[in-house]
Scaffold this active site. Structure first.
Site, PDB file in Angstrom:
ATOM      1  N   SER A   1      27.788  41.068  42.753  1.00  0.00           N
ATOM      2  CA  SER A   1      28.246  42.135  41.853  1.00  0.00           C
ATOM      3  C   SER A   1      27.315  42.240  40.637  1.00  0.00           C
ATOM      4  O   SER A   1      26.796  41.233  40.162  1.00  0.00           O
ATOM      5  CB  SER A   1      29.666  41.811  41.387  1.00  0.00           C
TER       6      SER A   1
ATOM      7  N   GLN B   1      25.233  44.804  44.624  1.00  0.00           N
ATOM      8  CA  GLN B   1      26.114  45.944  44.310  1.00  0.00           C
ATOM      9  C   GLN B   1      25.777  46.461  42.928  1.00  0.00           C
ATOM     10  O   GLN B   1      25.801  45.723  41.948  1.00  0.00           O
ATOM     11  CB  GLN B   1      27.585  45.513  44.379  1.00  0.00           C
TER      12      GLN B   1
ATOM     13  N   TYR C   1      26.564  48.926  39.742  1.00  0.00           N
ATOM     14  CA  TYR C   1      27.329  49.888  38.938  1.00  0.00           C
ATOM     15  C   TYR C   1      26.259  50.799  38.367  1.00  0.00           C
ATOM     16  O   TYR C   1      25.294  50.306  37.767  1.00  0.00           O
ATOM     17  CB  TYR C   1      28.022  49.182  37.771  1.00  0.00           C
TER      18      TYR C   1
ATOM     19  N   HIS D   1      38.826  48.942  46.534  1.00  0.00           N
ATOM     20  CA  HIS D   1      38.655  47.893  45.522  1.00  0.00           C
ATOM     21  C   HIS D   1      39.773  46.859  45.637  1.00  0.00           C
ATOM     22  O   HIS D   1      40.192  46.271  44.645  1.00  0.00           O
ATOM     23  CB  HIS D   1      38.650  48.530  44.126  1.00  0.00           C
TER      24      HIS D   1
ATOM     25  N   ARG E   1      42.926  47.696  43.405  1.00  0.00           N
ATOM     26  CA  ARG E   1      42.843  47.435  41.954  1.00  0.00           C
ATOM     27  C   ARG E   1      42.588  48.677  41.120  1.00  0.00           C
ATOM     28  O   ARG E   1      42.498  48.606  39.900  1.00  0.00           O
ATOM     29  CB  ARG E   1      41.713  46.429  41.687  1.00  0.00           C
TER      30      ARG E   1
HETATM   31  C1  FMN Z   1      38.669  39.815  40.965  1.00  0.00           C
HETATM   32  C2  FMN Z   1      37.952  40.944  41.629  1.00  0.00           C
HETATM   33  C3  FMN Z   1      36.817  41.477  41.043  1.00  0.00           C
HETATM   34  C4  FMN Z   1      36.108  42.502  41.688  1.00  0.00           C
HETATM   35  N1  FMN Z   1      34.931  42.958  41.141  1.00  0.00           N
HETATM   36  C5  FMN Z   1      34.196  43.858  41.820  1.00  0.00           C
HETATM   37  C6  FMN Z   1      32.897  44.235  41.350  1.00  0.00           C
HETATM   38  O1  FMN Z   1      32.414  43.739  40.343  1.00  0.00           O
HETATM   39  N2  FMN Z   1      32.213  45.144  42.078  1.00  0.00           N
HETATM   40  C7  FMN Z   1      32.700  45.696  43.240  1.00  0.00           C
HETATM   41  O2  FMN Z   1      32.027  46.501  43.879  1.00  0.00           O
HETATM   42  N3  FMN Z   1      33.934  45.367  43.677  1.00  0.00           N
HETATM   43  C8  FMN Z   1      34.659  44.441  43.025  1.00  0.00           C
HETATM   44  N4  FMN Z   1      35.879  44.067  43.514  1.00  0.00           N
HETATM   45  C9  FMN Z   1      36.360  44.641  44.778  1.00  0.00           C
HETATM   46  C10 FMN Z   1      35.844  43.823  45.973  1.00  0.00           C
HETATM   47  O3  FMN Z   1      34.468  44.015  46.153  1.00  0.00           O
HETATM   48  C11 FMN Z   1      36.526  44.241  47.266  1.00  0.00           C
HETATM   49  O4  FMN Z   1      36.411  45.632  47.427  1.00  0.00           O
HETATM   50  C12 FMN Z   1      37.990  43.820  47.333  1.00  0.00           C
HETATM   51  O5  FMN Z   1      38.183  42.532  46.799  1.00  0.00           O
HETATM   52  C13 FMN Z   1      38.440  43.851  48.779  1.00  0.00           C
HETATM   53  O6  FMN Z   1      39.781  43.558  48.878  1.00  0.00           O
HETATM   54  P1  FMN Z   1      40.367  42.102  49.237  1.00  0.00           P
HETATM   55  O7  FMN Z   1      40.276  41.305  47.979  1.00  0.00           O
HETATM   56  O8  FMN Z   1      41.749  42.411  49.648  1.00  0.00           O
HETATM   57  O9  FMN Z   1      39.509  41.505  50.349  1.00  0.00           O
HETATM   58  C14 FMN Z   1      36.590  43.040  42.897  1.00  0.00           C
HETATM   59  C15 FMN Z   1      37.749  42.507  43.464  1.00  0.00           C
HETATM   60  C16 FMN Z   1      38.422  41.465  42.858  1.00  0.00           C
HETATM   61  C17 FMN Z   1      39.637  40.891  43.528  1.00  0.00           C
END
Ligand code: FMN
Length: 383
Positions: A112, A133, A135, A281, A284
């Protein structure tokens, strides 16, 4: 079972339970939570688990081979590690642990932009196999500099994130006043004192910082300041005009992460992306969104021969990986599952979690009498 497998934790749920005990609540809640009322978070997994697969026992069957080709490279299984921000908050050196384990097991690791390890270190640990990845930065100069660094690090795949036009509304983090470094409120100090191995490891490794962004970031931001800094420095609001210079500059594979609508996939094809990760995400960002699995079969059917369709959000087991592949994905990713692994088991967490998921996934293939990953859709039951 392999030596690196700890039989006390045979499922992601076991790792999650151990992680909850081992790290402070504010770190666990940041990792574990969704947004608003967690509706999207919960349906991601429950909808995947509605998928049923049909075994074919009376075949001339030998053995399952979980290896999978993606973008011309053969991986040992059809799953990889999703990008997760602030990983060092959950367990101090977790991005290093996961990058190393991913490389040793030959699965993709996505770094990330906002995690606690730099592009350069990820490349060193994976011999140039880590994906990155991005942003999208507001300033062209910052964007060009990051792209140059990713190219110099021999990163094979750039993943552009599109599902953060705004910060998710996450009640737990709001209540916890989440900050980096963690704010030492009385409540947080009490939580840290109760988790001595997390506290000692954090002391040993130092305060986690956004390593890739160090050249561009002020130090010691709390959640509010972080939100402001992110808003100012990055623009989650993407369009064709912002994507074009990235596509023009980036010579490697380009993947769009965060789409779920067929129209967005169609645009991604027109804009020259090589792949999309259907993702919300991990629940989230938009609590009212549909689960990723509910969009997958239609999108894979319509666009699967034009662009690589991958998926994350909600997978927690080998059967979940098999269900998703059977529903039409070319590859899958998981975020929280691997972080539960490192939070629970520290340096052994990456190795253990990958070994476990690969073992579970191969068992499902063997049970279905399915020799090749690309044959999994033959076992999908249409309801
Ligand atoms: C704590 C946390 C932080 C995350 N930070 C990022 C991030 O910085 N960049 C990103 O593309 N996705 C981020 N994501 C999303 C994850 O890449 C991913 O899409 C997601 O965790 C998939 O779902 P799962 O946790 O159910 O496997 C984050 C997810 C979590 C749980």
């Amino acid at each position: 079972m392999a030596n690196n497998f700890n039989s006390q934790y045979p499922s992601i749920e076991d790792l999650r339970a151990k992680a909850k005990k081992r790290i402070p609540d504010f770190a666990f809640e940041y990792l574990d939570g969704g947004c608003n009322e967690d509706v999207n978070l919960n349906i991601n997994t429950s909808d995947i688990r509605k998928i049923q697969l049909e075994p074919r026992y009376l075949q001339n069957y030998k053995e399952a081979d979980p290896t999978t080709k993606l973008f011309g490279k053969e991986y040992s299984a059809p799953f990889g590690i999703s990008p997760v921000g602030l990983q060092g908050l959950m367990w101090p050196n977790s991005p290093e642990i996961l990058a190393k384990a991913a490389f040793e097991h030959n699965i993709p690791f996505i770094l990330s932009t906002v995690t606690t390890m730099s592009i350069e270190r990820a490349s060193e640990l994976t011999q140039g196999n880590a994906w990155f990845q991005l942003y999208n930065p507001v300033e062209d100069e910052v964007r060009n500099d990051i792209l140059k660094r990713a190219e110099a690090a021999e990163c094979p795949v750039l993943v552009l994130l599109c599902d953060v036009p705004t910060f998710g509304y996450r009640p737990r983090d709001i209540r916890n006043g989440l900050a980096l470094p963690p704010k030492m409120s009385a409540k947080n100090i009490f939580q840290v004192l109760g988790k001595p191995s997390w506290a000692l490891n954090t002391l040993k490794h130092g305060v986690p910082t956004f390593e890739t962004l160090k050249p561009y970031t002020p130090e010691g931001l709390n959640l509010k300041q972080l939100g402001k800094f992110m808003d100012k420095t990055f623009s989650g609001k993407l369009n064709a005009e912002k994507i074009k210079p990235i596509r023009d500059k980036w010579k490697g594979k380009l993947v769009l992460k965060g789409v779920s609508a067929p129209r967005d996939v169609e645009d991604a094809i027109k804009m020259g992306f090589d792949g999309v990760i259907l993702s919300n995400h991990g629940g989230r960002q938009l609590d009212a969104a549909q689960s990723t699995i509910s969009t997958l079969p239609n999108i894979a059917n319509r666009y699967g021969d034009k662009i690589e369709i991958m998926m994350d959000s909600g997978l927690r087991s080998g059967p979940d990986i098999a269900r998703t592949m059977a529903a039409g994905a070319k590859f899958t990713f998981m975020g929280r599952s691997f972080m539960y692994g490192t939070a629970a088991l520290g340096n052994k967490g990456g190795d253990h979690t990958i070994t476990m998921l690969r073992t579970q996934f191969k068992q499902v293939m063997d049970q279905l009498c399915c020799e090749k990953v690309e044959e999994l859709p033959n076992h999908f039951i249409l309801n």
